[in-house]
Design an enzyme around this catalytic site. Structure first.
Site: not given
Length: 495
Positions: A469-471
């Site tokens: 899962i960014h950021p």
């Protein structure tokens, strides 16, 4: 036994219920006896209930009108009425902490007649607390809240870089914080009492001592004694902080038992020891702007991965915590009285053969997730790198690691390459992850999820196949590529 008042309609409903069940009962009408008010005060002391009716069935406190009808509907009342044991209780538990309360509730669910005794002997400085044990009163809960208070101070500092402008000098108010934390703890204490009452568990705030097989003496804070018998007992008394055993320690020093409810700011502080409790306390005290020094006998965070422990120490040192290594105190002297007053500490070097004293338990902590709430949090699950080498041999392991820079630290200008993550893999078992370690913001929240995956046999390949899962900080584990054995540089040049 029904403690009642003759004009009370709720008391009348209870009398009618027992009459319909054909049950013999005794009644004490508190409005018709001379010492009724005193009896009601004593009932409040024993049961924490100040209203009538106040009902006991076979020596078990059930509660008031609503509770007795609830017990009738769920079958608990019938079970209590049928009790005809040679003992007062099936089970008496000495200790009202996490273990004792869990045991009591489970036994009650299984239909057992249960009593919990919980009495906190005041510390040498008079600190005491309510039901719930160390975690609720002088451990995890107040520690995490004080840690959060310190993090908010850091966030205030960071906020200027995000455009927040304020001219007023920001300072921390110790009294405001402790009052708020103690208020929250008080609500938890009450919740535990209520939960026991709902399950028909008798709670007594008394000190338990065995006087003969199956029999204990319970002494309350007023010195009043009662005696109780049970078929089985559980001792769940936990532990308290250990004093140093040197001149002046109990007279002048406080422990974590005292710190969380301390009425005044402790000021310049020496923290003796380098356990997670010591470093957490040192961390949040420094976060409030206090002058803090940690005196370390040997190593930081014994039992934890030592690479991570040293990184924790280095970060704390960079952020204002001083360390005195390889020393132990030998005497404490008072220079000035007051709150906090002024003390002098005499110490000696520990260089030479090391001796270890204390009590150790035998629980297997493998794959139990743990977080140390130091200013930069350290979360881990599984084996330390040192322990993994002992168990699996170095040639059968692979360690993947990286430094990282949380996005929220970039604009604030917080240091790069302070946060660190690593996994330890067993090459002989499909690169199964046997140790996971993270040093960074919200390490506890990150570790909890990965702990569940490790219970399911998480491997390096499965981790690499997981989309990050960014950021976030947690995504760093899905992109680990550099092994320690490669010797490649892991420093980060950007976010």
């Amino acid at each position: 036994m029904i403690f009642s008042k003759s004009y009370c309609p709720h008391s009348q409903r209870v009398k009618e219920l027992f009459a319909s069940l054909g049950v013999d009962y005794n009644i004490l009408e508190l409005d018709q006896v001379d010492d009724g008010a005193n009896v009601q005060e004593m009932l409040l002391e024993i049961t924490n209930q100040k209203t009538v009716p106040n009902i006991f069935v076979n020596k078990v406190h059930v509660g008031g009108c609503d509770r007795i009808f609830q017990a009738h509907q769920n079958g608990l009342l019938q079970k209590l009425l049928q009790e005809d044991s040679v003992h007062d209780y099936d089970l008496i538990i000495i200790g009202g902490g996490s273990g004792g309360l869990s045991c009591a509730k489970e036994a009650a669910i299984l239909g057992k007649k249960v009593m919990v005794l919980d009495f906190v002997v005041p510390s040498p400085h008079g600190a005491s607390w309510g039901l719930g044990g160390t975690c609720v009163n002088v451990g995890c809960i107040p520690k995490k809240l004080m840690h959060q208070a310190a993090l908010l101070g850091q966030a205030l500092s960071d906020s200027r870089k995000f455009g927040w402008e304020y001219s007023q000098q920001v300072k921390h108010n110790w009294e405001t914080m402790t009052q708020a934390i103690q208020s929250h703890i008080g609500s938890l204490n009450w919740g535990y009492r209520l939960s026991l009452r709902e399950k028909g568990v008798t709670y007594v705030n008394s000190y338990g001592e065995f006087v003969e097989p199956h029999k204990i003496k319970a002494t309350n804070k007023k010195g009043q004694e009662t005696y109780h018998t049970a078929s089985k007992f559980v001792i769940a008394t936990g532990e308290r902080p250990r004093y140093l055993g040197i001149p002046g320690d109990k007279e002048y020093c406080i422990t974590s038992d005292d710190l969380f409810s301390l009425s005044y700011c402790p000021g310049k502080t020496l923290v003796v020891g380098a356990s997670y409790v010591a470093l957490e306390c040192a961390g949040f005290l420094a976060g409030f702007g206090l002058d803090v020094t940690v005196m370390v006998r040997s190593i930081l965070l014994r039992g934890f991965d030592q690479e991570m422990a040293e990184k924790v120490g280095a970060y704390m040192e960079k952020h204002g915590v001083k360390f005195i290594r390889k020393f132990v105190p030998v005497a404490i002297q008072q220079l000035e009285k007051g709150s906090p007053g002024k003390l002098k500490v005499l110490a000696k070097s520990t260089e030479g053969p090391e001796t270890i004293e204390g009590v150790y338990n035998t629980c297997d902590y493998t794959n139990v997730p743990t977080t140390v709430f130091t200013p930069l949090e350290y979360g881990c699950c599984g084996l330390s790198e040192e322990r993994a080498v002992e168990v699996y041999k170095k040639e059968n392991m692979e360690v993947y690691h990286t430094l990282f820079w949380p996005l929220e630290w970039t604009v604030a200008g917080r240091e790069n390459n302070a946060c660190y993550a690593k996994i330890i893999c067993n090459k002989c078992d499909h690169d199964r992850i046997i140790g996971l370690h993270v040093l960074g913001p919200n390490a506890g929240e990150i570790t909890q999820g990965f702990a569940a995956a490790m219970k399911c046999g998480l491997t390096k390949q499965l981790l690499s196949d997981t989309i990050g899962i960014h950021p976030t900080c947690g995504e760093v584990f899905t992109t680990l590529e550099i092994t320690k054995s490669s010797g490649l540089d892991i420093t980060q040049k950007g976010c």
